[in-house]
Design an enzyme around this catalytic site. Structure first.
Site, PDB file in Angstrom:
ATOM      1  N   TYR A  53      57.641  78.671  71.396  1.00  0.00           N
ATOM      2  CA  TYR A  53      56.972  79.836  70.808  1.00  0.00           C
ATOM      3  C   TYR A  53      56.613  80.879  71.847  1.00  0.00           C
ATOM      4  O   TYR A  53      56.004  80.582  72.875  1.00  0.00           O
ATOM      5  CB  TYR A  53      55.708  79.394  70.071  1.00  0.00           C
ATOM      6  CG  TYR A  53      54.985  80.521  69.371  1.00  0.00           C
ATOM      7  CD1 TYR A  53      55.504  81.063  68.202  1.00  0.00           C
ATOM      8  CD2 TYR A  53      53.801  81.051  69.883  1.00  0.00           C
ATOM      9  CE1 TYR A  53      54.859  82.096  67.544  1.00  0.00           C
ATOM     10  CE2 TYR A  53      53.144  82.077  69.235  1.00  0.00           C
ATOM     11  CZ  TYR A  53      53.669  82.603  68.069  1.00  0.00           C
ATOM     12  OH  TYR A  53      53.031  83.632  67.423  1.00  0.00           O
ATOM     13  N   SER A  66      58.420  98.125  63.141  1.00  0.00           N
ATOM     14  CA  SER A  66      58.034  98.579  64.476  1.00  0.00           C
ATOM     15  C   SER A  66      59.293  98.720  65.314  1.00  0.00           C
ATOM     16  O   SER A  66      60.282  98.009  65.105  1.00  0.00           O
ATOM     17  CB  SER A  66      57.089  97.571  65.141  1.00  0.00           C
ATOM     18  OG  SER A  66      56.916  97.869  66.519  1.00  0.00           O
ATOM     19  N   SER A 117      41.742  98.196  57.451  1.00  0.00           N
ATOM     20  CA  SER A 117      41.465  98.778  58.763  1.00  0.00           C
ATOM     21  C   SER A 117      42.705  99.478  59.297  1.00  0.00           C
ATOM     22  O   SER A 117      43.810  99.328  58.755  1.00  0.00           O
ATOM     23  CB  SER A 117      41.012  97.699  59.760  1.00  0.00           C
ATOM     24  OG  SER A 117      42.071  96.776  60.000  1.00  0.00           O
ATOM     25  N   GLY A 118      42.540 100.246  60.375  1.00  0.00           N
ATOM     26  CA  GLY A 118      43.656 100.831  61.089  1.00  0.00           C
ATOM     27  C   GLY A 118      44.542 101.742  60.270  1.00  0.00           C
ATOM     28  O   GLY A 118      44.076 102.542  59.449  1.00  0.00           O
ATOM     29  N   GLY A 153      47.171  95.351  53.784  1.00  0.00           N
ATOM     30  CA  GLY A 153      46.620  95.635  55.106  1.00  0.00           C
ATOM     31  C   GLY A 153      45.857  96.942  55.166  1.00  0.00           C
ATOM     32  O   GLY A 153      45.891  97.644  56.186  1.00  0.00           O
TER      33      GLY A 153
END
Length: 336
Positions: A200, A176, A45-46, A42
């Site tokens: 979901y 997180s 980006s970011g 990952g």
């Protein structure tokens, strides 16, 4: 209230860093990383991109696996433009596909590179219900299960590298604080949302995947200790930042929430700080199985600290990542 005030002020914790510290600041006094090879998922980006940029600045060789090779090449070009001597390898990897994970590991092994650092950073928030090619709910497949298999398959290389170099290997799982939003039976809930679209809920599915990252860290730390491996694993909450992942949820309500909470949002350099701290700081030698936020050790949810649940999830994950898993694994039947 006191914790919120400390966060807003950026007060330093026991580590000497806090919520306002940046990735460059927390790595400023770390040893030169010229002998370190790091795999970062990952990183296009970011937070992942900033993590890669700062580790490259400190001298690390980077391996950037990505689903989009174009995006990975662009990320590499940005780093090389800033640090021309950077050594960066771009490789293909789709974490939602177990076959892609296996192919990546085979290709990586063919390069005959050492591996000191594995940062499992990639994350996905899937708004619409989707199932991976392996028959697993997409958020869980990408955020947790792909990383579980990736770590398992790269572990021998990390142990071998640590033995040859004497440098302790480190695995960093990016989770997180949202992991605490889920309480219940992880495996049973996974079965429900895999089988039934009507069950979901995107936020709950994301929370389950992040809880799985925490439980994975806990169980892997115990196993590494039993193996007497010179490799540690820790988990981090980077903080809330408006990256591409959060921007995918657009609308008046989302924009209002971000406006109201703007004082609590981190910049990307601040959000990458905890990952870089846990990945590089000498203070964390031999520290394993812990959860960090704002560059300091923090508490997980009660479920996140449950050793029995961690072991149970590991066993289910071993079955789910088996090559014939679709034929033999039923999350609902495995919930007891």
């Amino acid at each position: 209230m006191l914790d919120a005030l400390k966060y807003l002020l950026g007060s330093f914790g026991a580590s000497g860093y806090g919520s306002k510290s940046t990735a460059e600041e927390v790595t400023e006094n770390c040893p030169d990383l010229g002998s370190i090879t790091a795999v970062i998922t990952g990183a296009t980006s970011g937070i992942g991109a900033e993590t890669a940029r700062v580790l490259a600045k400190r001298g690390a060789r980077l391996v950037l696996p990505a689903r989009s090779l174009k995006a990975a090449e662009e990320a590499k070009a940005r780093i090389v433009a800033e640090f021309p001597n950077s050594e960066i390898v771009v490789m293909a990897l789709d974490l939602s596909s177990l076959d892609s994970v296996r192919c990546f590991v085979l290709e990586f092994e063919s390069l005959d590179l050492p591996l000191n650092l594995l940062i499992n950073n990639a994350g996905k928030f899937t708004h619409e219900h989707a199932i991976s090619e392996d028959g697993i709910e997409m958020t869980f497949a990408t955020n947790y299960l792909g990383h579980f298999l990736l770590t398992k398959l790269l572990l021998n290389k990390m142990i071998e590298t640590a033995k040859k170099t004497g440098v302790q290997g480190r695995i960093v799982n990016v989770s997180s604080t949202i992991h605490s939003w889920f309480s219940g039976d992880v495996i049973r809930y996974l079965g429900l949302i895999t089988r039934n679209k009507s069950q979901y809920d995107a936020t709950r599915a994301y929370a389950v995947s992040k809880l799985a990252n925490v439980l994975h860290t806990k169980e892997l730390a115990q196993r590494l200790k039993q193996m007497d491996a010179n490799v540690t694993v820790n988990c981090v909450h980077p903080g809330i930042v408006r990256t591409r992942l959060t921007r995918e949820t657009e609308g008046i309500v989302t924009d209002l929430i971000f406006f109201l909470t703007s004082k609590f949002l981190k910049t990307i350099p601040q959000a990458a700080a905890t990952t870089c701290y846990v990945a590089t700081h000498p203070r964390l030698v031999n520290v394993s199985g812990k959860y960090f936020a704002d560059c300091n050790e923090a508490w997980t949810s009660k479920l996140g600290s449950n050793s029995q649940e961690a072991s149970r999830l590991w066993s289910a994950s071993e079955i789910m990542t088996a090559r014939d898993s679709r034929a033999i694994f039923d999350p609902l039947d495995a919930s007891d």
